[in-house]
Scaffold this motif. Structure first.
Motif, PDB file in Angstrom:
ATOM      1  N   ARG A  67       0.909  -1.097  -0.235  1.00  0.00           N
ATOM      2  CA  ARG A  67      -0.118   0.125  -0.080  1.00  0.00           C
ATOM      3  C   ARG A  67       0.998   0.995   0.048  1.00  0.00           C
ATOM      4  O   ARG A  67       1.928   1.156   0.362  1.00  0.00           O
ATOM      5  CB  ARG A  67      -0.865   0.020   1.347  1.00  0.00           C
ATOM      6  N   ILE A  68       0.317   2.337  -0.445  1.00  0.00           N
ATOM      7  CA  ILE A  68       1.264   3.555  -0.485  1.00  0.00           C
ATOM      8  C   ILE A  68       0.597   4.728   0.132  1.00  0.00           C
ATOM      9  O   ILE A  68      -0.786   4.806  -0.127  1.00  0.00           O
ATOM     10  CB  ILE A  68       1.313   3.840  -2.405  1.00  0.00           C
ATOM     11  N   ASP A  69       1.315   5.270   0.663  1.00  0.00           N
ATOM     12  CA  ASP A  69       0.537   6.567   1.478  1.00  0.00           C
ATOM     13  C   ASP A  69       0.829   7.936   0.758  1.00  0.00           C
ATOM     14  O   ASP A  69       2.034   7.962   0.554  1.00  0.00           O
ATOM     15  CB  ASP A  69       1.332   6.802   2.834  1.00  0.00           C
TER      16      ASP A  69
ATOM     17  N   GLY B  41       2.989  10.612   2.301  1.00  0.00           N
ATOM     18  CA  GLY B  41       4.464  10.318   2.321  1.00  0.00           C
ATOM     19  C   GLY B  41       5.035  10.561   1.153  1.00  0.00           C
ATOM     20  O   GLY B  41       6.171  10.933   1.321  1.00  0.00           O
ATOM     21  N   VAL B  42       4.643  10.172   0.060  1.00  0.00           N
ATOM     22  CA  VAL B  42       5.088  10.232  -0.986  1.00  0.00           C
ATOM     23  C   VAL B  42       5.312  11.785  -1.439  1.00  0.00           C
ATOM     24  O   VAL B  42       6.422  12.208  -1.803  1.00  0.00           O
ATOM     25  CB  VAL B  42       4.246   9.685  -2.229  1.00  0.00           C
TER      26      VAL B  42
ATOM     27  N   ASP C 234       5.932  13.876   0.753  1.00  0.00           N
ATOM     28  CA  ASP C 234       7.102  14.337   1.687  1.00  0.00           C
ATOM     29  C   ASP C 234       8.213  14.103   0.877  1.00  0.00           C
ATOM     30  O   ASP C 234       9.326  15.040   0.651  1.00  0.00           O
ATOM     31  CB  ASP C 234       7.137  13.780   2.768  1.00  0.00           C
ATOM     32  N   ARG C 235       8.460  12.905   0.365  1.00  0.00           N
ATOM     33  CA  ARG C 235       9.513  12.214  -0.398  1.00  0.00           C
ATOM     34  C   ARG C 235       9.880  13.472  -1.601  1.00  0.00           C
ATOM     35  O   ARG C 235      11.037  13.621  -1.930  1.00  0.00           O
ATOM     36  CB  ARG C 235       9.341  10.804  -0.943  1.00  0.00           C
TER      37      ARG C 235
ATOM     38  N   ARG D 203      11.417  16.649  -0.956  1.00  0.00           N
ATOM     39  CA  ARG D 203      12.945  16.742  -0.643  1.00  0.00           C
ATOM     40  C   ARG D 203      13.424  16.501  -2.114  1.00  0.00           C
ATOM     41  O   ARG D 203      14.654  17.365  -2.195  1.00  0.00           O
ATOM     42  CB  ARG D 203      13.253  15.473   0.053  1.00  0.00           C
TER      43      ARG D 203
ATOM     44  N   THR E   3      13.488  20.310  -3.809  1.00  0.00           N
ATOM     45  CA  THR E   3      14.186  21.095  -3.355  1.00  0.00           C
ATOM     46  C   THR E   3      15.802  20.840  -3.450  1.00  0.00           C
ATOM     47  O   THR E   3      16.701  21.735  -3.138  1.00  0.00           O
ATOM     48  CB  THR E   3      13.871  21.600  -1.702  1.00  0.00           C
TER      49      THR E   3
ATOM     50  N   ARG F  47       0.768   1.232  -7.970  1.00  0.00           N
ATOM     51  CA  ARG F  47       1.723   0.101  -7.295  1.00  0.00           C
ATOM     52  C   ARG F  47       1.402  -1.243  -7.962  1.00  0.00           C
ATOM     53  O   ARG F  47       2.092  -1.972  -8.318  1.00  0.00           O
ATOM     54  CB  ARG F  47       2.032   0.299  -5.959  1.00  0.00           C
TER      55      ARG F  47
ATOM     56  N   GLU G 298      10.004   2.673  -6.905  1.00  0.00           N
ATOM     57  CA  GLU G 298      10.029   1.783  -5.667  1.00  0.00           C
ATOM     58  C   GLU G 298       9.660   0.391  -6.127  1.00  0.00           C
ATOM     59  O   GLU G 298      10.109  -0.599  -5.396  1.00  0.00           O
ATOM     60  CB  GLU G 298       8.764   2.536  -4.621  1.00  0.00           C
TER      61      GLU G 298
ATOM     62  N   ARG H 194      12.464  -1.027  -7.526  1.00  0.00           N
ATOM     63  CA  ARG H 194      13.583  -1.434  -6.331  1.00  0.00           C
ATOM     64  C   ARG H 194      13.207  -2.713  -5.841  1.00  0.00           C
ATOM     65  O   ARG H 194      13.850  -3.555  -5.440  1.00  0.00           O
ATOM     66  CB  ARG H 194      13.633  -0.240  -5.341  1.00  0.00           C
TER      67      ARG H 194
ATOM     68  N   MET I  51      17.024  13.059 -10.472  1.00  0.00           N
ATOM     69  CA  MET I  51      17.253  13.200  -9.071  1.00  0.00           C
ATOM     70  C   MET I  51      16.586  12.053  -8.230  1.00  0.00           C
ATOM     71  O   MET I  51      17.189  11.441  -7.497  1.00  0.00           O
ATOM     72  CB  MET I  51      17.159  14.541  -8.523  1.00  0.00           C
TER      73      MET I  51
ATOM     74  N   GLU J 279      18.401   8.913  -6.330  1.00  0.00           N
ATOM     75  CA  GLU J 279      18.034   8.498  -4.833  1.00  0.00           C
ATOM     76  C   GLU J 279      17.347   7.406  -4.652  1.00  0.00           C
ATOM     77  O   GLU J 279      17.556   6.890  -3.458  1.00  0.00           O
ATOM     78  CB  GLU J 279      17.655  10.013  -4.351  1.00  0.00           C
ATOM     79  N   THR J 280      16.565   6.740  -5.514  1.00  0.00           N
ATOM     80  CA  THR J 280      15.724   5.776  -5.372  1.00  0.00           C
ATOM     81  C   THR J 280      16.544   4.448  -5.671  1.00  0.00           C
ATOM     82  O   THR J 280      16.373   3.393  -4.864  1.00  0.00           O
ATOM     83  CB  THR J 280      14.429   5.789  -6.113  1.00  0.00           C
TER      84      THR J 280
ATOM     85  N   TRP K  10      26.807  10.787 -10.385  1.00  0.00           N
ATOM     86  CA  TRP K  10      26.415  12.291 -10.794  1.00  0.00           C
ATOM     87  C   TRP K  10      26.416  12.981  -9.685  1.00  0.00           C
ATOM     88  O   TRP K  10      25.431  12.785  -8.801  1.00  0.00           O
ATOM     89  CB  TRP K  10      25.000  12.054 -11.315  1.00  0.00           C
TER      90      TRP K  10
ATOM     91  N   GLN L 219       6.957   4.915   2.612  1.00  0.00           N
ATOM     92  CA  GLN L 219       6.886   6.005   3.166  1.00  0.00           C
ATOM     93  C   GLN L 219       7.272   5.877   4.643  1.00  0.00           C
ATOM     94  O   GLN L 219       7.650   6.973   5.202  1.00  0.00           O
ATOM     95  CB  GLN L 219       5.412   6.350   3.125  1.00  0.00           C
TER      96      GLN L 219
END
Lengths: 317, 487
Positions: free
Chosen positions: A29-31, A34-35, A37-38, A41, A44, A202, A237, A240, A269, A273-274, B13, B284
């Protein structure tokens, strides 16, 4: 095709380890918050000077230059292929795009035009973009593309069947198309704009990956919303988790709505990062876009010369 | 299972430096005390250095207030209370507070840069969290100023008088806002002391208060160490003590006010449990774990420093957590891409290192991310420990640094009893897809704040405060008015 045979085949074909097919109703399950929030990041992150230039060049090299219109002509396709080969005459140090993406009936022409280059020809198939047809028609559509020489096939899933909960049908259809692709790489379009929730994104990603997708792709570009960062995050994800499970890499292609460099850098990016460095190549990450290339070119020229140039210096094809 | 496939996060990178510019800020070499609307030299004649923990360079000299200075500050607060502030209409009070809020917004960039220089926290957080939230607190309480009778129907809310406030070094401006805004809104005047290592933004706030035209003496700002704080706590003419800081000092304050009629609120330490169930949205949850413990280098009283993972998902959560840790950037706090900045002080770094040693000695397994650290300055890599137990010191004691202790659990009852098995009770986090489980846990958790499927979310409308040795009283929201009023 029988699922068991399919899995055995995959194992036989040398994929590092074919994991058991899960019950897709139990996909993670996906929130949504929360996604978000990620993603905040990621957005920015400040990507400047040399890292920006490096990123922009990578992006250029990951673009599937696309034309998928009823109004496409041989002339348009030949212009697009030229653009793919010679992105910007005044800067010869640029990489080429990854592929040109067209309808099946333009594949042989594009293939000829790109002969001798590293640029692939991708073709949409399976009654793109709606996918509203029988399996037979979808298979012959795929075969048409592959027989004409397509290196990559972009298929759409049956969204209706997916929403009805017929995950086995969707799975089998993807597996059948994969078989029809032969050695062509298969990108599976989930059309996330029609799926309604990240949980479903997902689940559809998991089905596509386990059914044999080489790439999973967000959108046809024909409806809005097309690709978004949160949707792409969820799909990365899924990739991953499959990699953790099996050691097998799956590619990702956000498509539609990515028209400027800043946004494209944020996608890059997110991938870095993932999934890490291994995915920072057009083997594993693509942008499906028609207008992104020119904006990236404009930014690269800005980095190179210090000045923004008029849009008129970049060819519109 | 064989060797599991690994993700690489090396350096294909890299990000170029993206430092926030510091040219626009305005800092004096020396700061005097702000008493009665004037900048006053300390009668101690002593000044101490405040340094940038990322470079170890001195930023400015700051006055050290002694008992005499504190007395002067309290007297001027009392005078302002008697002669001006208590006579002003509530609506007028609100106007001043709104003005402070707007001026903070206008000077947000300067505030965030100085907060980062003085405290070592990353500019991303001071810019996106500390400063906007500080302004939001002033805006929120400005609105309450003329509505106190609606907040407490059928009561006659009256201010207490002079509030003595002592704030910590982890969120200097934000904690000042949490303290000053409700005190002013309820009609009290203020003597506030900044923390020894981070005095600068409070003096910048003094400049804002000056330009807002607040009547002299309504807010008095002093700086110094423990003795200055003690002088405030022990002053006979202070009606209210609001303290945020360590449980140790909280206990001393509690003893000091026994037998006086001072009202007290204490917001003290914590050792929060962050609980991840197998049905949680795991990716999450991992982001929430990272946010929970590594936000502000773990210098957060409500940090989620005890992680409880349900047995069946332990391996996958740890793996995701370690991969996420690899993508964290530790270094120059002024760089816009830095995720984890400098440890606030040499002393605090020593404490954190001591606990890391304790963890190792107790037989726990340590994992840290592999990034490079700058040569100068105080740094600690994000750290996690597995193979710990309820009896480990790193599980029981507050470390106040980027150190996470990870345990597993099997049943709900087990995790509730483990989570509550702490002298602290400030906050907790619960991660599950099932709503009923959230409600069950939140009602049984002995913690003042419980976040569900999120962590470290703050809002001025929401009360904040602890159970047990994490203190008492609430700050924020309507509840935050009460400790400043006689009802």
């Amino acid at each position: 095709m029988d699922l068991v045979i399919f899995v055995e085949q995959q194992a036989f074909m040398g994929k590092s380890k074919a994991p058991q097919i899960p019950d897709f109703r139990l996909s993670p399950r996906i929130d949504q918050v929360g996604v978000g929030d990620r993603i905040s990041r990621i957005t920015t992150r400040s990507i400047k000077s040399s890292s920006k230039l490096q990123g922009l060049k990578m992006i250029l090299n990951m673009i599937d230059l696309t034309t998928l219109e009823g109004a496409d002509t041989q002339g348009k396709v030949s212009q697009l292929c030229n653009k793919a080969k010679f992105l910007h005459g005044s800067n010869p140090d640029l990489p080429t795009v990854a592929a040109v993406c067209v309808y099946p009936n333009f594949v042989s022409q594009a293939k000829k035009a790109l002969l001798g280059t590293n640029i692939n020809v991708a073709s949409v198939a399976t009654a793109f973009p709606a996918g509203q047809s029988s399996l037979d028609v979808k298979i012959s559509d795929t075969k048409l593309a592959v027989d004409n020489g397509a290196d990559e096939v972009d298929m759409v899933i049956s969204r209706g069947r997916f929403h009805q909960g017929e995950y086995n049908y969707v799975f089998d259809e993807i597996a059948a198309v994969k078989e029809a692709c032969g050695s062509a790489r298969l990108k599976v379009i989930l059309e996330t704009g029609e799926l309604g929730a990240l949980d479903k994104v997902r689940r559809a990603s998991d089905i596509a990956i386990y059914a044999g997708a080489d790439f999973i792709k967000t959108s046809t570009g024909k409806i809005s919303p097309a690709a978004t960062l949160p949707v792409t995050c969820v799909m990365l994800e899924a990739i991953r988790d499959y990699f953790y499970e099996s050691g097998t890499m799956i590619g990702m292609k956000p498509a539609g709505g990515i028209s400027n460099s800043k946004l494209a850098l944020q996608y890059l990016m997110l991938v870095k990062e993932t999934l890490g460095d291994a995915w920072l190549s057009n083997q594993w990450f693509r942008y499906g876009a028609s207008s992104l290339a020119n904006d990236v070119l404009m930014q690269i020229e800005k980095q190179r010369t210090g000045n923004y140039q008029s849009k008129d210096y970049f060819s519109k094809d | 299972m064989g060797k599991s496939p690994t993700l690489e996060f090396d350096s294909k990178w890299d990000l170029s430096p993206a430092p926030e510019s510091t040219g626009h800020i305005n800092l004096k070499d020396q700061y005097d005390l702000f008493i009665g609307g004037k900048w006053v030299k300390p009668s101690s004649k002593k000044y101490f250095d405040t340094i940038n923990p990322a470079t170890e360079k001195v930023i400015a000299k700051v006055a050290e207030a002694n008992e005499k200075d504190v007395n002067r500050a309290v007297q001027s607060a009392r005078k302002a209370y008697n002669e001006v502030w208590s006579k002003l209409s509530a609506g007028e009070r609100g106007k001043y507070i709104y003005r402070i809020a707007r001026l903070i917004q206008e000077r947000a960039r300067e505030f965030s840069v100085i907060e980062t220089m003085d405290g070592g926290k990353v500019i991303r957080e001071s810019r996106d969290v500390d400063v906007p939230l500080a302004a939001a607190h002033f805006f929120y309480y400005a609105g309450w100023a003329d509505k106190l009778k609606y907040a407490f129907p059928n009561r006659n809310p009256q201010p207490l008088g002079v509030a003595g406030q002592i704030i910590p070094w982890n969120f200097p401006l934000l904690m000042a806002a949490w303290k000053i805004a409700p005190a002013l809104a309820t009609g009290n005047t203020v003597v506030i002391k900044s923390a020894e290592t981070t005095p600068l933004t409070l003096y910048k706030l003094a400049e804002v208060i000056e330009s807002a035209g607040l009547p002299p003496g309504v807010v008095n700002i002093v700086s110094g160490a423990g003795e200055t704080g003690a002088a405030i706590v022990n002053h006979r003419d202070v009606n209210k003590i609001a303290f945020t800081g360590s449980t140790g000092v909280g206990k001393i304050i509690q003893r000091a006010v026994v037998g006086t009629n001072k009202k007290t609120t204490l917001e003290l330490g914590g050792k929060a449990a962050n609980i991840v169930f197998e049905d949680a949205p795991l990716d999450q949850a991992v982001e929430g774990i990272i946010n929970g413990i590594y936000f502000n280098q773990g210098h957060v009283c409500c940090a989620g420093s005890r992680l409880f993972i349900q047995e069946s998902v332990k391996d996958i959560v740890l793996r995701k957590l370690q991969d996420r840790m690899e993508s964290l950037i530790v270094g120059d706090p002024m760089d816009k891409n830095t995720d984890i900045g400098a440890i606030n002080s040499k002393e605090q770094l020593g404490i954190i290192k001591k606990y890391i040693e304790v963890g190792k000695k107790e037989g726990a397994t340590m994992y840290q991310n592999t990034c490079d650290l700058p040569k100068k300055g105080y740094w600690c890599r994000p750290t996690l420990f597995t193979n710990v137990s309820q009896s480990s010191r790193i599980v029981q004691e507050e470390i106040f640094g980027p150190v996470l202790a990870v345990q597993t659990f099997r049943t709900i009852d087990e995790v509730i009893s483990k989570a509550n098995n702490s002298p602290y009770g400030l906050s907790a986090g619960v991660w599950t897809d099932k709503g009923s489980k959230i409600f069950n846990l939140t009602s049984q958790m002995k913690a003042g704040i419980v976040w569900a499927n999120s962590y470290n979310k703050f809002d001025p409308t929401s009360p904040f405060g602890g159970y047990k040795e994490s203190g008492f009283g609430r700050e924020g929201g309507l509840h935050g008015l009460k400790p400043y009023l006689n009802l």
